[in-house]
Design a protein around this motif. Structure first.
Motif, mmCIF file in Angstrom:
data_model
loop_
_atom_site.group_PDB
_atom_site.id
_atom_site.type_symbol
_atom_site.label_atom_id
_atom_site.label_comp_id
_atom_site.label_asym_id
_atom_site.label_seq_id
_atom_site.Cartn_x
_atom_site.Cartn_y
_atom_site.Cartn_z
ATOM 1 N N TYR A 52 0.942 -1.097 0.293
ATOM 2 C CA TYR A 52 -0.184 0.001 -0.433
ATOM 3 C C TYR A 52 1.073 1.035 -0.439
ATOM 4 N N ASN A 53 2.130 0.947 0.434
ATOM 5 C CA ASN A 53 2.829 2.609 1.082
ATOM 6 C C ASN A 53 3.181 2.495 -0.190
ATOM 7 N N ASN A 54 4.350 2.117 -0.755
ATOM 8 C CA ASN A 54 5.666 1.976 -2.097
ATOM 9 C C ASN A 54 4.522 2.290 -3.400
ATOM 10 N N VAL A 55 3.127 0.987 -2.883
ATOM 11 C CA VAL A 55 2.948 0.745 -4.805
ATOM 12 C C VAL A 55 1.673 2.101 -5.008
ATOM 13 N N THR A 56 0.509 1.684 -3.970
ATOM 14 C CA THR A 56 -0.636 2.859 -4.324
ATOM 15 C C THR A 56 -0.563 3.861 -3.767
ATOM 16 N N ILE A 104 -6.856 22.426 5.545
ATOM 17 C CA ILE A 104 -8.169 23.217 5.129
ATOM 18 C C ILE A 104 -8.441 23.818 3.881
ATOM 19 N N VAL A 105 -7.300 23.987 3.098
ATOM 20 C CA VAL A 105 -7.355 23.897 1.875
ATOM 21 C C VAL A 105 -6.205 22.607 1.743
ATOM 22 N N PRO A 106 -6.397 21.846 0.431
ATOM 23 C CA PRO A 106 -5.573 21.051 0.636
ATOM 24 C C PRO A 106 -3.806 21.373 -0.328
ATOM 25 N N ILE A 107 -3.283 19.886 0.117
ATOM 26 C CA ILE A 107 -1.803 20.331 -0.701
ATOM 27 C C ILE A 107 -1.614 19.940 -1.691
ATOM 28 N N GLU A 108 -2.766 19.110 -2.712
ATOM 29 C CA GLU A 108 -2.088 18.519 -3.012
ATOM 30 C C GLU A 108 -3.330 20.234 -4.730
ATOM 31 N N TYR A 109 -4.059 20.639 -4.035
ATOM 32 C CA TYR A 109 -4.394 21.272 -4.789
ATOM 33 C C TYR A 109 -3.324 22.768 -4.516
ATOM 34 N N ASP A 110 -3.067 23.461 -3.899
ATOM 35 C CA ASP A 110 -2.239 24.400 -3.071
ATOM 36 C C ASP A 110 -1.343 23.790 -2.347
ATOM 37 N N GLN A 111 0.086 23.752 -2.447
ATOM 38 C CA GLN A 111 1.273 22.820 -2.254
ATOM 39 C C GLN A 111 1.821 24.317 -1.366
ATOM 40 N N GLN A 112 2.092 25.379 -1.615
ATOM 41 C CA GLN A 112 2.006 26.656 -0.978
ATOM 42 C C GLN A 112 2.341 26.255 0.909
ATOM 43 N N ARG A 113 0.461 26.261 0.856
ATOM 44 C CA ARG A 113 0.478 26.210 2.370
ATOM 45 C C ARG A 113 0.802 24.598 2.657
ATOM 46 N N GLN A 133 -14.594 13.338 1.119
ATOM 47 C CA GLN A 133 -15.350 13.411 0.018
ATOM 48 C C GLN A 133 -16.226 14.883 -0.420
ATOM 49 N N TRP A 134 -16.562 15.630 0.447
ATOM 50 C CA TRP A 134 -16.305 17.122 -0.293
ATOM 51 C C TRP A 134 -14.698 17.906 -1.419
ATOM 52 N N GLU A 135 -14.141 17.744 -0.139
ATOM 53 C CA GLU A 135 -12.661 17.805 -1.249
ATOM 54 C C GLU A 135 -12.480 17.223 -3.104
ATOM 55 N N GLN A 136 -12.840 16.331 -2.591
ATOM 56 C CA GLN A 136 -12.810 15.639 -3.654
ATOM 57 C C GLN A 136 -13.563 15.894 -4.703
ATOM 58 N N SER A 137 -14.965 16.561 -4.390
ATOM 59 C CA SER A 137 -15.851 16.966 -5.446
ATOM 60 C C SER A 137 -15.882 18.033 -5.976
ATOM 61 N N TYR A 138 -15.439 18.750 -4.841
ATOM 62 C CA TYR A 138 -14.743 20.269 -5.450
ATOM 63 C C TYR A 138 -14.021 21.100 -6.007
ATOM 64 N N TYR A 139 -13.150 20.065 -5.782
ATOM 65 C CA TYR A 139 -11.314 21.282 -6.239
ATOM 66 C C TYR A 139 -10.831 20.063 -6.956
ATOM 67 N N GLY A 140 -11.880 18.774 -6.728
ATOM 68 C CA GLY A 140 -11.337 17.659 -7.932
ATOM 69 C C GLY A 140 -9.911 17.296 -7.158
ATOM 70 N N THR A 141 -9.847 16.918 -6.056
ATOM 71 C CA THR A 141 -8.507 15.957 -5.820
ATOM 72 C C THR A 141 -8.774 15.030 -5.363
ATOM 73 N N GLY A 142 -8.047 14.229 -5.565
ATOM 74 C CA GLY A 142 -7.957 12.992 -5.091
ATOM 75 C C GLY A 142 -7.824 11.793 -6.638
ATOM 76 N N GLN A 143 -7.165 10.152 -6.356
ATOM 77 C CA GLN A 143 -6.851 9.161 -7.573
ATOM 78 C C GLN A 143 -7.964 9.357 -8.681
ATOM 79 N N GLY A 144 -7.162 9.599 -9.732
ATOM 80 C CA GLY A 144 -8.059 9.922 -11.442
ATOM 81 C C GLY A 144 -8.895 11.163 -11.079
ATOM 82 N N ASN A 145 -8.933 12.152 -10.334
ATOM 83 C CA ASN A 145 -9.779 13.520 -10.742
ATOM 84 C C ASN A 145 -8.715 14.208 -11.229
#
Length: 165
Positions: A52-56, A104-113, A133-145
């Motif tokens: 999980y840690n090294n592949v996924t 609060i703001v995901p690091i995938e969306y804003d790495q400066q924070r 779940q909200w971040e994945q729909s609002y920001y588009g974060t997560g796998q495959g988004n």
């Protein structure tokens, strides 16, 4: 209604009630069987975590850098500062003894924070699940988004209203 299975002793077809593995006739083998299962689980758990840690988790360079950050001393210090500041209380629902710290703001969306204490909040597991779940729909974060070009929501009470809908 209780569940049943066959006795694990070869050749014995007696039915035993779960969680037992052996019938009354072969019950002396139960402790040995459980000890072998625990020994096997301890020996093999690292193999599954390793996959999980090294592949996924490290499937691409961006994700790899994000997860490496969580292993640094900077993160452990920031996390503890956030927990102390928030007194281990979830900032979204007020549940005490919350030990998770979230951006609060995901690091995938804003790495400066990523290393900003102002972008961290203590959160309980249930709120963290809803917020993710909200971040994945609002920001588009997560796998495959795909990341979306939307304004950042920085206020906790606004985020709570949005993910509670």
């Amino acid at each position: 209604m209780p569940r049943y299975r066959r006795c694990r002793q070869p050749g014995c077809h007696a039915m035993v009630q779960l969680p037992n593995h052996y019938c009354a006739k072969h019950h002396e083998h139960e402790a040995e069987y459980l000890a072998n299962r625990q020994r096997w689980a301890r020996a093999h758990s690292k193999r599954y975590q390793h996959k999980y840690n090294n592949v996924t988790r490290y499937r691409n360079d961006t994700k790899s850098k994000q997860y490496q950050f969580y292993k640094t001393r900077i993160w452990s210090v920031l996390r503890q500062q956030a927990l102390d500041r928030d007194h281990y209380v979830c900032q979204y629902c007020g549940q005490p003894n919350s030990k998770t710290v979230d951006h609060i703001v995901p690091i995938e969306y804003d790495q400066q924070r990523m290393a900003s204490i102002d972008n961290l909040a203590t959160i309980c597991r249930e709120c963290h699940r809803k917020k993710t779940q909200w971040e994945q729909s609002y920001y588009g974060t997560g796998q495959g988004n795909q990341l979306k070009s939307v304004p950042e929501v920085r206020k906790i009470f606004e985020i709570k209203k949005l993910f509670s809908k």
